[in-house]
Design an enzyme around this catalytic site. Structure first.
Site, mmCIF file in Angstrom:
data_model
loop_
_atom_site.group_PDB
_atom_site.id
_atom_site.type_symbol
_atom_site.label_atom_id
_atom_site.label_comp_id
_atom_site.label_asym_id
_atom_site.label_seq_id
_atom_site.Cartn_x
_atom_site.Cartn_y
_atom_site.Cartn_z
ATOM 1 N N ASP A 2 96.130 -8.438 25.476
ATOM 2 C CA ASP A 2 95.754 -9.495 27.313
ATOM 3 C C ASP A 2 94.659 -8.955 27.200
ATOM 4 O O ASP A 2 93.772 -7.443 26.951
ATOM 5 C CB ASP A 2 96.039 -9.241 28.339
ATOM 6 C CG ASP A 2 95.832 -10.204 29.190
ATOM 7 O OD1 ASP A 2 96.736 -11.115 29.493
ATOM 8 O OD2 ASP A 2 95.692 -9.039 29.780
ATOM 9 N N GLU A 24 95.103 -15.679 28.441
ATOM 10 C CA GLU A 24 94.184 -14.868 27.282
ATOM 11 C C GLU A 24 95.646 -13.929 26.868
ATOM 12 O O GLU A 24 95.051 -13.154 26.862
ATOM 13 C CB GLU A 24 93.494 -14.335 28.091
ATOM 14 C CG GLU A 24 93.729 -13.009 29.824
ATOM 15 C CD GLU A 24 94.004 -13.841 30.660
ATOM 16 O OE1 GLU A 24 93.950 -12.843 31.816
ATOM 17 O OE2 GLU A 24 94.613 -15.411 31.060
#
Length: 367
Positions: free
Chosen positions: A244, A287
């Site tokens: 992430d 993301e």
């Protein structure tokens, strides 16, 4: 220019029949006058498994004006005809071309009932055409592998006017049927190749993230299920990595979504460059990225993920002041573990990395 015109075809039979489980499948539909090109065509449709409740249909059309000239040049003139019939008696094409004839049916005619619908091929003399009533010598053959019949006719009066009646009939039958089966086969093969290419491209798009070009969540889920089965069967290690981007919302808010998209593209390419060909990688959402390291233990995966983090932190973005970093969570498949459990443990490890200050890697070993 460069963009295909679009139109609503939900009312067309080649689309509606794909919504009915009784008729769903490979369909050669009734000829239609295209709303886009204003040309007659034979629609061919096939369903695509898209998932969910919606129906995806791949569609190609054989435009009749593309084959009219070829068929017309070979037609026995002046009164002969060439026709393509569907197995239910519908006229899909006829030379000479007549829009009033295309799409009509001869299923109730004597010729259809006695010859065309029951025999694989043959020759007969019709008492009267179901279209114009003229008496003709008719030669016909079914197209192998397709629900179609090709007919070639010559006016009885035209043929009888020549003294070589027998020779003309034999040569007519041999040449015309062979030629037009071959021509029709070529047209159908071209259409099927186009359909196969379209289906392949659609399947690729359904499994690819449009921004980064890597696999999407659906592809990752499929790959994970397959690798878990393989790992359990052959007792091989499998490690899942959740990655992430740190403070990604701040990047979007400060520099705009264009800059954020470029960060995602560069990070995805950086991660992909660190992996083996046998590994799986994709964008899980937002993301977040997921890596499936096949035949890899936690001990082997950790240094690889650390190299990834280092490579990402070294990326240069001229429009950004901040350094781009990522956090990662690792979990190795346990005996009899499911994909949901494995992903959940890897995700928990990622959140532990976030809680510990970001820009680091944490492991969930199941204890």
């Amino acid at each position: 220019q460069g963009q295909a015109r679009q139109t609503n075809v939900s009312d067309r039979d080649h689309f509606q029949e794909q919504n009915d489980t009784k008729t769903r499948g490979y369909i050669i539909a009734n000829p239609v006058l295209s709303r886009v090109t204003n040309k007659w065509g034979i629609p061919i449709s096939i369903p695509v498994d898209k998932g969910g409740a919606d129906t995806a249909v791949l569609f190609v059309a054989i435009e009749l004006d593309r084959i009219t000239a070829t068929f017309e040049s070979e037609r026995h003139k002046p009164n002969g005809t060439i026709a393509i019939l569907r197995a239910d008696g519908t006229i899909m094409f006829r030379s000479p071309m007549d829009g009033n004839v295309v799409g009509s049916s001869i299923a109730k005619s004597e010729s259809w009932i006695q010859y065309l619908s029951v025999l694989p091929k043959g020759t007969y003399i019709s008492k009267g055409s179901p279209i114009d009533g003229a008496s003709r010598i008719v030669s016909f053959s079914r197209v192998p592998g397709y629900p179609l019949v090709v007919t070639a006719t010559a006016s009885k009066d035209d043929v009888l006017s020549a003294w070589r009646l027998h020779t003309e009939i034999l040569s007519f039958v041999a040449m015309v049927v062979s030629l037009f089966c071959m021509l029709l086969g070529k047209v159908l093969i071209t259409a099927m190749n186009a359909e196969a290419n379209a289906r392949s491209e659609l399947e690729r798009l359904m499994l690819t993230d449009p921004l980064t070009g890597v696999g999407n969540r659906r592809l990752l889920t499929q790959s994970l299920e397959e690798e878990i089965v393989r790992s359990h069967r052959y007792l091989r290690a499998l490690t899942v990595v959740f990655i992430d981007l740190d403070h990604f919302k701040q990047i979007n808010d400060t520099y705009g979504h264009g800059a954020g998209d470029q960060v995602l593209v560069n990070v995805a390419e950086c991660i992909r460059s660190q992996l083996r060909q046998s590994d799986h990688f994709g964008r899980y959402g937002g993301e977040e990225f997921v890596v499936l390291l096949v035949e890899t233990t936690l001990d082997d995966a950790l240094p690889l993920v650390e190299r990834m983090r280092g490579a990402i932190s070294s990326l240069k973005f001229p429009e950004l002041v901040e350094q781009v970093t990522v956090s990662a969570g690792l979990a190795q498949l346990k005996a009899e573990e499911t994909s949901a459990s494995l992903l959940q443990r890897s995700d928990r490890a990622l959140y532990q990395a976030k809680a510990n200050g970001r820009n680091r890697t944490c492991i969930n070993d199941g204890h």
